[in-house]
Scaffold this motif. Sequence first.
Motif, PDB file in Angstrom:
ATOM      1  N   GLU A   1      -9.439   0.047  -8.976  1.00 44.50           N
ATOM      2  CA  GLU A   1      -8.529  -0.514  -8.070  1.00 44.50           C
ATOM      3  C   GLU A   1      -8.494  -1.965  -8.880  1.00 44.50           C
ATOM      4  OE1 GLU A   1     -11.540  -1.787  -4.400  1.00 44.50           O
ATOM      5  OE2 GLU A   1     -11.678  -0.015  -3.441  1.00 44.50           O
TER       6      GLU A   1
ATOM      7  N   SER B   1       0.758  -1.246  -0.084  1.00 46.86           N
ATOM      8  CA  SER B   1       0.331  -0.359  -0.284  1.00 46.86           C
ATOM      9  C   SER B   1       0.756   1.791   0.188  1.00 46.86           C
ATOM     10  CB  SER B   1      -0.813   0.169   1.224  1.00 46.86           C
ATOM     11  OG  SER B   1      -0.442  -0.256   2.465  1.00 46.86           O
TER      12      SER B   1
ATOM     13  N   ILE C   1       2.174   1.997  -3.501  1.00 51.12           N
ATOM     14  CA  ILE C   1       1.364   2.217  -4.482  1.00 51.12           C
ATOM     15  C   ILE C   1       0.834   4.079  -4.237  1.00 51.12           C
ATOM     16  CG2 ILE C   1      -1.299   2.177  -4.741  1.00 51.12           C
ATOM     17  CD1 ILE C   1      -0.666  -0.823  -4.592  1.00 51.12           C
TER      18      ILE C   1
ATOM     19  N   ILE D   1      -5.522   3.518  -1.752  1.00 48.54           N
ATOM     20  CA  ILE D   1      -6.826   4.608  -1.746  1.00 48.54           C
ATOM     21  C   ILE D   1      -7.217   5.733  -0.604  1.00 48.54           C
ATOM     22  CG2 ILE D   1      -8.458   5.432  -2.784  1.00 48.54           C
ATOM     23  CD1 ILE D   1      -7.136   3.293  -5.113  1.00 48.54           C
TER      24      ILE D   1
ATOM     25  N   PHE E   1      -5.333  -1.305 -11.231  1.00 43.40           N
ATOM     26  CA  PHE E   1      -4.462  -1.700  -9.720  1.00 43.40           C
ATOM     27  C   PHE E   1      -3.812  -3.288  -9.844  1.00 43.40           C
ATOM     28  CE2 PHE E   1      -4.402   3.001  -9.445  1.00 43.40           C
ATOM     29  CZ  PHE E   1      -3.481   3.655  -9.628  1.00 43.40           C
ATOM     30  N   ALA E   2      -4.673  -3.429  -9.217  1.00 45.90           N
ATOM     31  CA  ALA E   2      -4.635  -5.143  -8.889  1.00 45.90           C
ATOM     32  C   ALA E   2      -3.727  -6.029 -10.231  1.00 45.90           C
ATOM     33  CB  ALA E   2      -6.042  -5.846  -8.357  1.00 45.90           C
TER      34      ALA E   2
ATOM     35  N   VAL F   1      -4.389  -2.054  -2.821  1.00 48.26           N
ATOM     36  CA  VAL F   1      -4.698  -0.622  -3.929  1.00 48.26           C
ATOM     37  C   VAL F   1      -6.097   0.428  -2.860  1.00 48.26           C
ATOM     38  CG1 VAL F   1      -6.114   0.121  -5.662  1.00 48.26           C
ATOM     39  CG2 VAL F   1      -4.196  -1.319  -5.503  1.00 48.26           C
ATOM     40  N   ARG F   2      -7.159  -0.521  -2.095  1.00 46.86           N
ATOM     41  CA  ARG F   2      -7.842   0.136  -1.819  1.00 46.86           C
ATOM     42  C   ARG F   2      -6.844   0.826  -1.049  1.00 46.86           C
ATOM     43  NH1 ARG F   2     -11.152  -4.207  -0.768  1.00 46.86           N
ATOM     44  NH2 ARG F   2     -12.410  -3.966  -2.666  1.00 46.86           N
TER      45      ARG F   2
ATOM     46  N   ARG G   1      -6.430  -6.270  -3.917  1.00 43.32           N
ATOM     47  CA  ARG G   1      -7.480  -5.296  -4.392  1.00 43.32           C
ATOM     48  C   ARG G   1      -6.420  -4.744  -3.504  1.00 43.32           C
ATOM     49  NH1 ARG G   1     -13.188  -5.989  -6.556  1.00 43.32           N
ATOM     50  NH2 ARG G   1     -13.105  -3.623  -6.350  1.00 43.32           N
TER      51      ARG G   1
END
Length: 253
Positions: free
Chosen positions: A56, A31, A34, A74, A59-60, A70-71, A67
């Motif tokens: 998401e 994370s 990213i 974000i 990206f994943a 990514v979540r 995910r």
Amino acid sequence: MFSGHCPVCVTEGTPMDYSSLFAELPKGSLSDIIVDRITNALISGELKPGDRIPTETEFAEKLGVGRNAVREAIKVLVAFGVLEIRRSAGTFVVDHYKTSLLNPMIYGLILSEHSMSELLDVKIALSNSVMYLAMKEASPEDIAHLRELGETFRTAMNDPGTDNEACYQASLAFNEFLGSITHNPMLDQLDSVVRRIAAFTRHAAIEKSREIGEPDLLPANYLKEVDLIEEGGQSKIADFMDERMELWKRLLL
């Protein structure tokens, strides 16, 4: 490694190459990486205010990660006020940064150990830049209003019926407006971070000057600053900042 085109840029209306966003990931917290990847894309201009970022899922898939990572990334950038989620439309880079939102720089400075002397040095360095740009950019109307704010602060400080909090607010109003008349949003934002970190020094200086029976010390310094800005005396900035530092040391150290 993915090197194709990603979703359409909302602001430009043409496909954008997000290849650097999807470059192979180094080792570390996914994370955090990213977050760093999106941040670098903003710095380089690959992502711009108003752009929709990849989903998401995209990206994943392109990064080969879950995910959840990514979540989380974000969520961090939404909390920082960098991204915003628009229902049924996607996640976008904000058009304008909202200073009321979480500023990670503030927390980084708060959680680091710094001496009062270091803080005063930073305040002087920024004050120097603010004063220099105000001399170059401020209009006569700007300077007239700044003087009014300085006089308002002087009146508050010299009125025994005005409490220290009201004096603090008058001082803050002067300095916030001074930052704005540089007409340099980046400098003003940096200055606002330091103003927030150093708020306790402003409270302490106001209280001390009133306690020792010299409530005009700070207002007089503010109004001298206005005079120099109006004169455009850039050669006098260094001497003025030395004088200001001595005043702060007297009231705070």
